[in-house]
Scaffold this active site. Structure first.
Site, PDB file in Angstrom:
ATOM      1  N   ARG A 199     -97.190 -20.089 -45.535  1.00 40.04           N
ATOM      2  CA  ARG A 199     -96.258 -20.964 -44.854  1.00 40.04           C
ATOM      3  C   ARG A 199     -96.634 -21.163 -43.389  1.00 40.04           C
ATOM      4  O   ARG A 199     -96.530 -22.272 -42.851  1.00 40.04           O
ATOM      5  CB  ARG A 199     -94.825 -20.398 -44.952  1.00 40.04           C
ATOM      6  CG  ARG A 199     -94.163 -20.580 -46.311  1.00 40.04           C
ATOM      7  CD  ARG A 199     -94.810 -19.802 -47.433  1.00 40.04           C
ATOM      8  NE  ARG A 199     -94.815 -18.363 -47.182  1.00 40.04           N
ATOM      9  CZ  ARG A 199     -95.629 -17.486 -47.788  1.00 40.04           C
ATOM     10  NH1 ARG A 199     -96.537 -17.903 -48.667  1.00 40.04           N
ATOM     11  NH2 ARG A 199     -95.568 -16.188 -47.525  1.00 40.04           N
ATOM     12  N   THR A 215     -89.947 -17.847 -43.148  1.00 43.46           N
ATOM     13  CA  THR A 215     -90.738 -19.037 -42.848  1.00 43.46           C
ATOM     14  C   THR A 215     -90.564 -20.117 -43.906  1.00 43.46           C
ATOM     15  O   THR A 215     -90.606 -21.315 -43.605  1.00 43.46           O
ATOM     16  CB  THR A 215     -92.227 -18.669 -42.700  1.00 43.46           C
ATOM     17  OG1 THR A 215     -92.352 -17.500 -41.895  1.00 43.46           O
ATOM     18  CG2 THR A 215     -92.996 -19.802 -42.046  1.00 43.46           C
ATOM     19  N   THR A 228     -92.934 -14.526 -37.866  1.00 44.39           N
ATOM     20  CA  THR A 228     -94.249 -15.149 -37.936  1.00 44.39           C
ATOM     21  C   THR A 228     -94.339 -16.281 -36.930  1.00 44.39           C
ATOM     22  O   THR A 228     -93.325 -16.851 -36.490  1.00 44.39           O
ATOM     23  CB  THR A 228     -94.527 -15.730 -39.335  1.00 44.39           C
ATOM     24  OG1 THR A 228     -93.631 -16.834 -39.563  1.00 44.39           O
ATOM     25  CG2 THR A 228     -94.367 -14.677 -40.420  1.00 44.39           C
ATOM     26  N   CYS A 276     -89.059 -11.640 -40.204  1.00 48.05           N
ATOM     27  CA  CYS A 276     -90.025 -11.805 -41.300  1.00 48.05           C
ATOM     28  C   CYS A 276     -89.664 -10.728 -42.305  1.00 48.05           C
ATOM     29  O   CYS A 276     -89.421  -9.578 -41.926  1.00 48.05           O
ATOM     30  CB  CYS A 276     -91.460 -11.643 -40.811  1.00 48.05           C
ATOM     31  SG  CYS A 276     -92.690 -11.594 -42.143  1.00 48.05           S
TER      32      CYS A 276
END
Length: 268
Positions: A52, A88, A130, A201
């Site tokens: 992603r 994400t 991320t 995340c």
């Protein structure tokens, strides 16, 4: 569980350890004394979904077709709502919702709601995530709605500590090799005024522990597990969910404010 209850579809594989962690947390927060009291669940764990972050930052392969296919598989298997234990991936959910007629319990919205319930009141939150999540502005969008200021790592910290730690956790590395860089990054955010740290995340809770921080560590995976359980027990099958949990009402990804517009560092 009553046969009229929701069937939870877990759109996973991003990564496999995060999916397993989410399901374990869903089981742990369920107040059940017998097998039959747990919610019915369908898991689709597809680790072939393209990265992603690469898609968002460097024009990598678009993961949307994989995510749509996975959602369709969950629906065909009987799922009546979807949870996605990947931060994400939420950048792509508005498009998914156009193709798959199932409500999605929105993890980032749930985290924003959770933060507003913490006392003393959280006015500044730090985000470890991320680079793709930062670029998409996902948490910025929802925390703005909750009147919570967001602070994020500087570019050097993001590239030399946070992302390497996330990659290590995805590779199965545990212990100080992953935890120490994350703790250092979190403490820098606390020095900037963060009153809570979001492990944004789904791999991060596997490496960053609450005991290593002087402020609350918010685990979106656990927040999502609790929210999904609540929805599955309170929403009759076939009824409409609140707009806050139905992705066709969520701001389109294309209009999400960028880090540049919010004065946040742009991940390289």
């Amino acid at each position: 569980m009553n046969d009229s209850s929701e069937i939870i579809g877990i759109l996973g594989g991003m990564g496999p350890a995060a999916t397993a962690d989410f399901y374990a947390k869903l089981v742990s927060v369920t107040p059940a004394e017998t097998d039959q009291e747990h919610p019915r669940t369908v898991i689709w764990s597809d680790p072939t979904v393209p990265d992603r972050t690469e898609a968002l930052l460097r024009q990598g392969p678009d993961p949307t077709p994989w995510l749509i296919r996975g959602s369709e598989i969950l629906r065909a298997a009987g799922a009546t709502l979807i949870a996605i234990p990947c931060n994400t991936a939420h950048a792509f959910v508005p498009t998914i919702s156009e193709h798959v007629d199932l409500p999605v319990v929105h993890m980032i919205d749930e985290v924003a709601r959770h933060l507003t319930a913490i006392r003393p009141r959280i006015r500044v939150a730090g985000l470890l995530a991320t680079s793709g999540t930062l670029r998409a502005g996902l948490y910025q969008e929802w925390l703005d709605r909750a009147n919570i200021t967001l602070v994020v790592p500087d570019e050097t910290t993001q590239n030399t500590e946070v992302m390497p730690a996330i990659r290590a956790l995805k590779a199965g590395v545990r212990g100080e090799a992953a935890s120490q860089p994350l703790a250092r990054a979190a403490h820098r955010l606390i020095e900037q005024g963060a009153q809570a740290i979001i492990a944004g995340c789904t791999e991060l809770p596997l490496g960053l522990r609450p005991a290593s921080l002087p402020v609350p560590l918010v685990d979106p995976t656990l927040v999502l597990a609790r929210a999904v359980l609540e929805r599955s027990r309170t929403t009759p099958v076939g009824s409409e969910m609140s707009p806050m949990y139905c992705m066709q009402y969520v701001t389109d990804a294309g209009s999400t404010s960028s880090p540049e517009r919010r004065g946040l560092p742009t991940p390289s």
